[in-house]
Design a protein around this motif. Structure first.
Motif, PDB file in Angstrom:
ATOM      1  N   GLU A 191      -4.822  55.097 -13.775  1.00 27.31           N
ATOM      2  CA  GLU A 191      -5.465  55.831 -14.871  1.00 27.31           C
ATOM      3  C   GLU A 191      -5.417  55.077 -16.197  1.00 27.31           C
ATOM      4  OE1 GLU A 191      -3.261  57.173 -12.704  1.00 27.31           O
ATOM      5  OE2 GLU A 191      -3.836  59.223 -12.185  1.00 27.31           O
ATOM      6  N   ALA A 197      -9.828  58.430  -3.922  1.00 28.21           N
ATOM      7  CA  ALA A 197      -9.810  57.388  -4.964  1.00 28.21           C
ATOM      8  C   ALA A 197      -9.593  57.969  -6.350  1.00 28.21           C
ATOM      9  CB  ALA A 197     -11.085  56.564  -4.920  1.00 28.21           C
ATOM     10  N   LYS A 238     -11.249  54.498   4.821  1.00 30.78           N
ATOM     11  CA  LYS A 238     -11.309  53.688   3.598  1.00 30.78           C
ATOM     12  C   LYS A 238     -10.524  54.308   2.443  1.00 30.78           C
ATOM     13  CE  LYS A 238     -14.041  51.210   0.286  1.00 30.78           C
ATOM     14  NZ  LYS A 238     -15.317  50.824  -0.296  1.00 30.78           N
ATOM     15  N   PHE A 268      -6.886  70.543 -14.555  1.00 31.22           N
ATOM     16  CA  PHE A 268      -6.058  69.955 -13.501  1.00 31.22           C
ATOM     17  C   PHE A 268      -4.788  70.743 -13.226  1.00 31.22           C
ATOM     18  CE2 PHE A 268      -8.580  66.227 -14.735  1.00 31.22           C
ATOM     19  CZ  PHE A 268      -9.152  65.968 -13.511  1.00 31.22           C
ATOM     20  N   GLY A 298      -5.367  60.602  -8.995  1.00 33.06           N
ATOM     21  CA  GLY A 298      -5.191  61.947  -8.449  1.00 33.06           C
ATOM     22  C   GLY A 298      -5.026  61.952  -6.928  1.00 33.06           C
ATOM     23  N   GLY A 334      -2.239  62.939 -14.494  1.00 32.88           N
ATOM     24  CA  GLY A 334      -2.331  64.272 -15.085  1.00 32.88           C
ATOM     25  C   GLY A 334      -2.072  65.381 -14.081  1.00 32.88           C
ATOM     26  N   ALA A 370     -18.181  59.375  -2.527  1.00 38.28           N
ATOM     27  CA  ALA A 370     -17.365  59.138  -3.731  1.00 38.28           C
ATOM     28  C   ALA A 370     -15.927  58.781  -3.360  1.00 38.28           C
ATOM     29  CB  ALA A 370     -17.391  60.373  -4.629  1.00 38.28           C
ATOM     30  N   GLU A 428      -1.448  61.319  -6.409  1.00 42.40           N
ATOM     31  CA  GLU A 428      -0.750  62.534  -6.855  1.00 42.40           C
ATOM     32  C   GLU A 428      -0.889  63.654  -5.831  1.00 42.40           C
ATOM     33  OE1 GLU A 428      -2.919  62.149 -10.726  1.00 42.40           O
ATOM     34  OE2 GLU A 428      -0.952  62.640 -11.550  1.00 42.40           O
ATOM     35  N   ALA A 482      -9.130  61.483  -9.258  1.00 46.45           N
ATOM     36  CA  ALA A 482      -9.949  62.550  -9.812  1.00 46.45           C
ATOM     37  C   ALA A 482     -11.346  61.981 -10.016  1.00 46.45           C
ATOM     38  CB  ALA A 482      -9.365  63.014 -11.144  1.00 46.45           C
ATOM     39  N   ASP A 483     -12.359  62.868 -10.000  1.00 48.17           N
ATOM     40  CA  ASP A 483     -13.745  62.415 -10.109  1.00 48.17           C
ATOM     41  C   ASP A 483     -14.027  61.958 -11.541  1.00 48.17           C
ATOM     42  OD1 ASP A 483     -16.604  62.304 -10.424  1.00 48.17           O
ATOM     43  OD2 ASP A 483     -16.739  63.332  -8.490  1.00 48.17           O
ATOM     44  N   ILE A 484     -14.180  60.640 -11.694  1.00 46.15           N
ATOM     45  CA  ILE A 484     -14.338  60.063 -13.042  1.00 46.15           C
ATOM     46  C   ILE A 484     -15.655  60.524 -13.667  1.00 46.15           C
ATOM     47  CG2 ILE A 484     -14.517  57.896 -14.349  1.00 46.15           C
ATOM     48  CD1 ILE A 484     -12.755  56.625 -12.077  1.00 46.15           C
ATOM     49  N   LYS A 485     -16.686  60.681 -12.831  1.00 47.47           N
ATOM     50  CA  LYS A 485     -17.980  61.119 -13.368  1.00 47.47           C
ATOM     51  C   LYS A 485     -17.903  62.562 -13.887  1.00 47.47           C
ATOM     52  CE  LYS A 485     -20.114  57.737 -10.359  1.00 47.47           C
ATOM     53  NZ  LYS A 485     -20.590  57.486  -8.982  1.00 47.47           N
TER      54      LYS A 485
HETATM   55  C1  HXC Z   1     -15.833  59.185  -9.023  1.00 50.55           C
HETATM   56  C2  HXC Z   1     -15.711  57.422  -7.585  1.00 50.55           C
HETATM   57  C3  HXC Z   1     -14.320  57.312  -7.785  1.00 50.55           C
HETATM   58  C4  HXC Z   1     -13.710  58.243  -8.661  1.00 50.55           C
HETATM   59  C5  HXC Z   1     -14.911  55.782  -6.414  1.00 50.55           C
HETATM   60  N1  HXC Z   1     -16.026  56.451  -6.727  1.00 50.55           N
HETATM   61  N2  HXC Z   1     -13.859  56.270  -7.036  1.00 50.55           N
HETATM   62  N3  HXC Z   1     -16.455  58.344  -8.193  1.00 50.55           N
HETATM   63  N4  HXC Z   1     -14.503  59.150  -9.246  1.00 50.55           N
HETATM   64  N5  HXC Z   1     -12.397  58.245  -8.888  1.00 50.55           N
HETATM   65  C6  HXC Z   1     -17.385  56.199  -6.256  1.00 50.55           C
HETATM   66  C7  HXC Z   1     -17.984  54.954  -6.880  1.00 50.55           C
HETATM   67  O1  HXC Z   1     -18.489  55.254  -8.148  1.00 50.55           O
HETATM   68  C8  HXC Z   1     -19.061  54.605  -5.887  1.00 50.55           C
HETATM   69  O2  HXC Z   1     -20.157  55.471  -6.074  1.00 50.55           O
HETATM   70  C9  HXC Z   1     -18.427  54.985  -4.560  1.00 50.55           C
HETATM   71  O3  HXC Z   1     -17.376  55.915  -4.866  1.00 50.55           O
HETATM   72  C10 HXC Z   1     -17.813  53.802  -3.852  1.00 50.55           C
HETATM   73  O4  HXC Z   1     -16.892  53.165  -4.722  1.00 50.55           O
HETATM   74  P1  HXC Z   1     -16.967  51.592  -5.046  1.00 50.55           P
HETATM   75  O5  HXC Z   1     -16.276  51.392  -6.339  1.00 50.55           O
HETATM   76  O6  HXC Z   1     -18.348  51.082  -4.913  1.00 50.55           O
HETATM   77  O7  HXC Z   1     -16.074  51.009  -3.835  1.00 50.55           O
HETATM   78  P2  HXC Z   1     -15.208  49.670  -3.833  1.00 50.55           P
HETATM   79  O8  HXC Z   1     -15.941  48.563  -4.546  1.00 50.55           O
HETATM   80  O9  HXC Z   1     -14.791  49.478  -2.425  1.00 50.55           O
HETATM   81  O10 HXC Z   1     -13.910  49.996  -4.732  1.00 50.55           O
HETATM   82  C11 HXC Z   1     -12.990  50.989  -4.318  1.00 50.55           C
HETATM   83  C12 HXC Z   1     -12.063  51.364  -5.512  1.00 50.55           C
HETATM   84  C13 HXC Z   1     -12.911  51.756  -6.714  1.00 50.55           C
HETATM   85  C14 HXC Z   1     -11.143  50.166  -5.842  1.00 50.55           C
HETATM   86  C15 HXC Z   1     -11.169  52.525  -5.019  1.00 50.55           C
HETATM   87  O11 HXC Z   1     -13.872  52.726  -6.312  1.00 50.55           O
HETATM   88  C16 HXC Z   1     -12.133  52.330  -7.854  1.00 50.55           C
HETATM   89  O12 HXC Z   1     -11.450  51.603  -8.595  1.00 50.55           O
HETATM   90  N6  HXC Z   1     -12.202  53.659  -8.048  1.00 50.55           N
HETATM   91  C17 HXC Z   1     -11.603  54.341  -9.139  1.00 50.55           C
HETATM   92  C18 HXC Z   1     -10.115  54.427  -8.946  1.00 50.55           C
HETATM   93  C19 HXC Z   1      -9.451  55.139 -10.134  1.00 50.55           C
HETATM   94  O13 HXC Z   1      -9.518  54.686 -11.268  1.00 50.55           O
HETATM   95  N7  HXC Z   1      -8.816  56.287  -9.856  1.00 50.55           N
HETATM   96  C20 HXC Z   1      -8.163  57.046 -10.871  1.00 50.55           C
HETATM   97  C21 HXC Z   1      -9.130  58.014 -11.449  1.00 50.55           C
HETATM   98  S1  HXC Z   1      -8.428  58.887 -12.789  1.00 50.55           S
HETATM   99  P3  HXC Z   1     -21.627  54.900  -6.434  1.00 50.55           P
HETATM  100  O14 HXC Z   1     -22.425  56.142  -6.562  1.00 50.55           O
HETATM  101  O15 HXC Z   1     -21.475  54.109  -7.672  1.00 50.55           O
HETATM  102  O16 HXC Z   1     -21.979  54.060  -5.244  1.00 50.55           O
HETATM  103  C22 HXC Z   1      -7.520  60.036 -12.080  1.00 50.55           C
HETATM  104  C23 HXC Z   1      -6.877  60.997 -13.035  1.00 50.55           C
HETATM  105  C24 HXC Z   1      -5.847  61.800 -12.310  1.00 50.55           C
HETATM  106  O17 HXC Z   1      -7.357  60.152 -10.911  1.00 50.55           O
HETATM  107  C25 HXC Z   1      -5.169  62.660 -13.262  1.00 50.55           C
HETATM  108  C26 HXC Z   1      -5.671  64.035 -13.213  1.00 50.55           C
HETATM  109  C27 HXC Z   1      -5.901  64.519 -14.581  1.00 50.55           C
END
Ligand code: HXC
Length: 257
Positions: free
Chosen positions: A131, A63, A59, A84, A108, A139, A24, A111, A65-68
């Motif tokens: 986000e 990436a 890599k 959080f 996150g 957050g 993830a 952060e 907080a866990d969106i799922k």
């Molecule tokens: C859960 C995540 C994840 C995340 C990546 N994965 N980021 N799972 N939460 N934040 C998982 C993907 O679903 C995928 O799993 C595997 O990791 C590989 O990611 P890919 O997307 O296939 O890789 P890539 O194409 O190389 O893209 C990399 C990436 C992209 C650009 C970093 O993964 C991405 O945009 N991730 C989300 C980034 C994001 O929005 N972060 C902020 C989250 S909100 P599977 O099982 O599908 O293969 C946050 C809130 C903080 O952080 C505030 C606290 C309240």
């Protein structure tokens, strides 16, 4: 000890903590927080340890907080449980923590890196607060720490557009202390941590505490706080040893007293 989501290794007086959810991209779920809190509490309590390094993979540092994990949550769930808020407890660690960031430090993840005492970046590092693309916001302190680190213009643009900063821009903006080649990142961070861990322990705590005070107070109060801690260090045995060692042209031998 064994953790589900991190690896913890002691290298002499340095604790190396590696986020380890490669499937993830080191997304931060509840278990990661529990593991980090436990590992950092152990580190802080261990007189044999002087400085920590927090890193991820080539890599991704993390990436976000866990969106799922967040997907099913509604307002009542997050506000009701102050979701959080636990991450803020990481900043109560009294010994220094260096973030060693390669690849993505998003949401996150960015952060979390900013909660550490300073950030060393690989050339491959990418920092962002995307986000808003999920219709939410930082957050875990990102809007506040990013604004303090890089100023309003860059913080506002990054939070509003989700644009990522590369390592060079992050260094120019003051978000990271230094850029190192990706292949050397962890070794360089451990080396830097070892330098800190070799200092007199009470002086390390005091220096961290006074720099952090700069973000919480007025200049006059901060200068006063610094001077009082400086005075307090004159009550330590290690201060006597440190100055004697300088005069006698030998390394200091610290007791932590
Ligand atoms: C859960 C995540 C994840 C995340 C990546 N994965 N980021 N799972 N939460 N934040 C998982 C993907 O679903 C995928 O799993 C595997 O990791 C590989 O990611 P890919 O997307 O296939 O890789 P890539 O194409 O190389 O893209 C990399 C990436 C992209 C650009 C970093 O993964 C991405 O945009 N991730 C989300 C980034 C994001 O929005 N972060 C902020 C989250 S909100 P599977 O099982 O599908 O293969 C946050 C809130 C903080 O952080 C505030 C606290 C309240």
């Amino acid at each position: 000890s064994d953790y589900a989501t991190i690896l913890v290794e002691r290298r002499e007086r340095v604790t190396l903590i590696t986020l380890n959810r490669p499937e993830a991209l080191n997304a931060l779920n509840a278990r990661v927080l529990d593991d980090l809190l436990a590992a950092l509490a152990d580190f802080d309590a261990d007189d044999g340890q002087g400085c920590a390094v927090l890193t991820g993979s080539a890599k991704a540092f993390a990436a976000g907080a866990d969106i799922k994990e967040m997907q099913p949550l509604d307002f009542a769930a997050v506000y009701g449980r102050n979701h959080f808020s636990g991450y803020e407890r990481l900043t109560a660690t009294r010994k220094p923590i260096i973030a060693a960031v390669a690849g993505y430090a998003l949401g996150g993840g960015c952060e979390l890196a900013m909660m550490c005492d300073f950030i060393l970046a690989a050339e491959t590092a990418k920092f962002g607060q995307p986000e808003i693309k999920l219709a939410v916001s930082p957050g875990m302190g990102g809007s506040q720490r990013l604004a303090r680190a890089v100023g309003k213009a860059k913080a506002m643009e990054m939070c509003l557009t989700g644009r990522m900063m590369d390592a060079a821009e992050a260094e120019r903006a003051g978000l990271v202390s230094r850029i190192v080649p990706a292949a050397d990142l962890v070794e360089e961070a451990v080396k830097t941590a070892a330098t800190i861990a070799a200092m007199a322990p009470l002086a390390v705590l005091a220096n961290k505490e006074m720099v952090n005070a700069a973000f919480e107070t007025t200049l006059a109060q901060g200068v006063q706080f610094e001077r009082r801690l400086f005075h307090a260090l004159f009550a330590t045995a290690d201060k006597q040893e440190g100055m004697a060692a300088f005069v006698e042209k030998r390394p200091g031998a610290w007791t932590g007293r």
